[in-house]
Design an enzyme around this catalytic site. Structure first.
Site, short mmCIF file in Angstrom:
data_model
loop_
_atom_site.label_atom_id
_atom_site.label_comp_id
_atom_site.label_asym_id
_atom_site.label_seq_id
_atom_site.Cartn_x
_atom_site.Cartn_y
_atom_site.Cartn_z
N LYS A 291 42.40 -43.03 37.96
CA LYS A 291 43.34 -43.07 39.09
C LYS A 291 42.96 -42.05 40.16
O LYS A 291 42.94 -42.38 41.35
CB LYS A 291 44.76 -42.84 38.58
CG LYS A 291 45.82 -42.91 39.65
CD LYS A 291 47.19 -43.10 39.08
CE LYS A 291 47.81 -42.00 38.34
NZ LYS A 291 47.39 -41.15 37.40
N THR B 112 40.07 -40.72 40.63
CA THR B 112 38.78 -41.14 41.19
C THR B 112 38.98 -42.19 42.28
O THR B 112 38.38 -42.11 43.36
CB THR B 112 37.87 -41.69 40.07
OG1 THR B 112 37.70 -40.69 39.07
CG2 THR B 112 36.51 -42.10 40.62
N ARG C 273 47.63 -33.30 42.87
CA ARG C 273 48.17 -32.22 42.06
C ARG C 273 47.06 -31.27 41.59
O ARG C 273 45.89 -31.65 41.54
CB ARG C 273 48.89 -32.79 40.82
CG ARG C 273 50.15 -33.56 41.13
CD ARG C 273 50.70 -34.22 39.88
NE ARG C 273 49.77 -35.20 39.35
CZ ARG C 273 49.82 -35.69 38.11
NH1 ARG C 273 50.75 -35.28 37.27
NH2 ARG C 273 48.95 -36.59 37.70
N LYS D 158 42.40 -34.39 27.91
CA LYS D 158 42.40 -35.22 29.12
C LYS D 158 41.29 -34.83 30.09
O LYS D 158 40.76 -35.63 30.82
CB LYS D 158 43.76 -35.12 29.81
CG LYS D 158 43.93 -36.04 31.01
CD LYS D 158 45.36 -35.96 31.53
CE LYS D 158 45.56 -36.90 32.71
NZ LYS D 158 44.87 -36.42 33.92
N ALA E 254 53.77 -36.04 34.60
CA ALA E 254 54.68 -37.15 34.85
C ALA E 254 55.38 -37.64 33.59
O ALA E 254 56.34 -38.39 33.68
CB ALA E 254 53.92 -38.32 35.48
N PHE F 83 50.14 -40.74 35.60
CA PHE F 83 50.19 -41.83 34.63
C PHE F 83 50.50 -43.17 35.30
O PHE F 83 50.07 -43.41 36.42
CB PHE F 83 51.18 -41.50 33.50
CG PHE F 83 50.80 -40.25 32.74
CD1 PHE F 83 49.54 -40.12 32.17
CD2 PHE F 83 51.69 -39.20 32.60
CE1 PHE F 83 49.18 -38.97 31.47
CE2 PHE F 83 51.33 -38.05 31.91
CZ PHE F 83 50.08 -37.94 31.34
N PHE G 241 33.66 -50.05 35.67
CA PHE G 241 32.82 -49.17 34.87
C PHE G 241 31.45 -49.84 34.70
O PHE G 241 31.34 -51.08 34.77
CB PHE G 241 33.46 -48.91 33.50
CG PHE G 241 34.54 -47.86 33.51
CD1 PHE G 241 34.47 -46.75 32.71
CD2 PHE G 241 35.65 -47.99 34.35
CE1 PHE G 241 35.47 -45.77 32.71
CE2 PHE G 241 36.65 -47.03 34.37
CZ PHE G 241 36.56 -45.92 33.54
N TRP H 229 33.12 -44.47 41.65
CA TRP H 229 32.46 -43.47 40.80
C TRP H 229 30.97 -43.41 41.14
O TRP H 229 30.40 -42.34 41.32
CB TRP H 229 32.64 -43.81 39.32
CG TRP H 229 32.22 -42.69 38.40
CD1 TRP H 229 33.03 -41.75 37.83
CD2 TRP H 229 30.89 -42.38 37.96
NE1 TRP H 229 32.29 -40.87 37.07
CE2 TRP H 229 30.97 -41.23 37.14
CE3 TRP H 229 29.63 -42.95 38.19
CZ2 TRP H 229 29.85 -40.66 36.53
CZ3 TRP H 229 28.51 -42.38 37.59
CH2 TRP H 229 28.62 -41.25 36.77
#
Length: 558
Positions: free
Chosen positions: A74, A76, A97, A108, A276, A304, A384, A412
């Site tokens: 998210k 990214t 954030r 994470k 969150a 999230f 991906f 990415w």
């Protein structure tokens, strides 16, 4: 920049050629005297010295499907989308954030994006940054010290040590500190009592920091924080202790937004960092609103999936900040949808088109949730490297068959260039208007507000309030606090309160085990399931892979 793949995120970030932060500030018309450099590539911005502007930029909210260990990217996509908008000539800023050290050292990882869609300097942002979270930790724990000192020095307010609700905090996952006893060691060591630690991002100081519109508002909010109750069960606030000024003083520098840049030079504010799943999951209002004054488009994200961060963005941050999203992007990946379709993580490398189709039920619910707010989302399929064309096509065809906007992104690997299709879809939405409206009115009863979230956002059938929750409910109503919005504390992995129920569960109930009033933040936290406000570290934490070389450069930072 020549892109030789594969590189990891840290290697890519370390090769980025950053511009001096003064150049980034000048790009969005921030005057030199408002820039307070923290080294060469970071700065605090004194918002009191910014020029007045009567118009506000539009807000693009990036959310996602329910997260899985496979990753959704998210942040990214948020960075890549902003870079793409900048490439298309739009005056764009990012509002994100700050990373917490708990997830960075845990499982994470960091929160700066990935690949060629990152904010930099990546390792500094992920490790301590400009000290904001440390300042929040200090302010929180100063309040704890002042509470215990007040009791030790005679307890004029008649605070009941058994009913102190304020906890100490630490910016780390440390399950051993969830429950502790303080004040042991005789009459000079303080009054013995049970206490505990939360992670800093769960502190109400973090919430008020992110929701305050000014230093005075921050001080006023801190003064309203309830720290516990007297022997007569009357609420005791920070204002009763008379220390709101001191706590605000500790936060005065941290309260200034942090300016950094993406690898492609797009300006970014990174400020505040509530989770969150246990808090409201959005960056600070002061950073978002400042970005709206400086740019025509502000791309921000909420933690999230849409059932957590986005719902709280709509009902808490947007309400208190005075804005609504002008466009919403929902990030989905083949890998995550396959997990929601029943494929274990170890088998995600194998093509499985049927599992993707089965997992789309999760995406469908997130789409419905955003639509229920009167906004038509764009689905960003975050590609991906090992996704097969057939798997990607399954998602795109489903979106098209259901009349949804969809764009394949590859930010990415290609940075802003890989997000052009998504940016064009977003710009098309921004040309029009939406029919945004919150799902509940704050004047409704607590039960009605919680049921609305459970039924309309999660897709559940009903709510169960535990005996403890009912006791909390009565206390909240007696004090007139029931007109506040709801901040659900719930697992991020499922729409339900059971993290193992992936996909789109139906006919489930949500159990509210406790309701905690957060008067400074201006919301009521409803704890569900086994959600913890102090997480623990996994069996093999990310810290095991981290190191530093002889030149002082980070190794193994995700």
């Amino acid at each position: 920049m020549t892109k030789t793949l594969p590189l990891n995120d840290l290697e890519i970030a370390s090769k980025a050629i950053m511009k001096p932060i003064g150049e980034i500030a000048k790009k969005i018309n921030i005057p030199e005297d408002a820039v307070e450099p923290y080294g060469k590539y970071k700065a605090k911005i004194d918002i009191a010295k910014l020029p007045e502007k009567t118009t506000n930029g539009k807000v693009v909210l990036v959310t996602a499907i329910s997260p899985t260990p496979a990753g959704e990217g998210k942040s990214t996509v948020t960075v890549g989308l902003a870079d793409a908008l900048s490439r298309l000539g739009e005056k764009t800023m990012i509002a994100l954030r700050e990373p917490s050290l708990g997830p960075v050292m845990g499982i994470k990882g960091g929160a700066t994006g990935g690949g060629y869609a990152q904010v930099v300097p990546m390792e500094e942002i992920n490790l301590h940054f400009n000290g904001d979270i440390h300042a929040i930790t200090t302010a929180n724990n100063a309040l704890s010290a002042l509470i215990d000192n007040h009791i030790h020095q005679g307890n004029a307010l008649q605070i009941d040590p058994r009913r102190i609700t304020w906890k100490r905090v630490l910016d780390m996952n440390d399950r051993a500190l969830r429950n502790v006893v303080v004040g042991l060691g005789g009459p000079t060591q303080g009054v013995p009592r049970e206490d505990g630690f939360d992670i800093t991002v769960a502190s109400e100081i973090m919430a008020v920091f992110c929701l305050a519109s000014s230093l005075q508002d921050l001080k006023d909010r801190i003064s309203r924080i309830v720290i516990g109750y007297t022997y007569d069960k009357k609420a005791v606030t920070v204002q009763d202790l008379g220390v709101e000024g001191a706590l605000t003083l500790l936060l005065k520098d941290a309260f200034k937004p942090n300016l950094v840049q993406t690898i492609e030079g797009t300006p970014a504010f990174i400020h505040g960092g509530p989770f969150a799943n246990i808090a409201h999951g959005c960056n600070s209002i002061v950073a978002t609103n400042t970005a709206r004054k400086l740019a025509d488009i502000v791309v921000t994200e909420a933690g999230f999936g849409s059932d957590l961060g986005a719902e709280k963005f709509m009902h808490i941050k947007g309400r208190q900040g005075g804005f609504a999203p002008d466009a919403v992007v929902i990030v989905a990946t083949v890998r995550a949808l396959k997990m929601h379709g029943g494929v274990p993580k170890a088998e995600l490398i194998n093509e499985n088109v049927q599992a993707v189709k089965d997992g789309i039920a999760n995406l469908a619910k997130h789409v419905e949730t955003i639509q229920s707010f009167g906004v038509q989302p764009v689905v960003a399929v975050n590609r991906f490297v090992k996704d097969s064309p057939e798997e990607l096509e399954a998602i795109i065809l489903w979106c098209e068959a259901n009349g949804l906007r969809v764009a394949l992104t590859n930010v990415w690997e290609h940075g802003g260039e890989g997000g052009i299709a998504l940016a064009e879809q977003v710009l098309d939405i921004l040309k029009g208007s939406n029919n945004f409206a919150p799902l509940y009115d704050v004047e409704q009863s607590i039960e009605e507000k919680v049921e609305t979230i459970v039924q309309k956002v999660y897709g559940g059938s009903h709510v169960i309030f535990s005996d403890q929750a009912m006791k909390s409910l009565r206390n909240i109503k007696e004090n007139g606090w029931d007109i506040l919005p709801i901040c659900m504390a719930k697992t991020q992995y499922s729409f339900s309160d059971n993290p193992k129920l992936l996909g789109r569960p139906e006919q489930f109930s949500i159990t509210i085990r406790e309701i905690i009033p957060k008067l400074g933040a201006g919301f009521l936290v409803c704890l569900t399931g086994d959600i913890m406000t102090m997480p623990g570290l996994p069996k093999a934490p990310s810290a095991l892979q981290m190191d530093i070389d002889q030149d002082g450069k980070a190794i193994g930072l995700m």
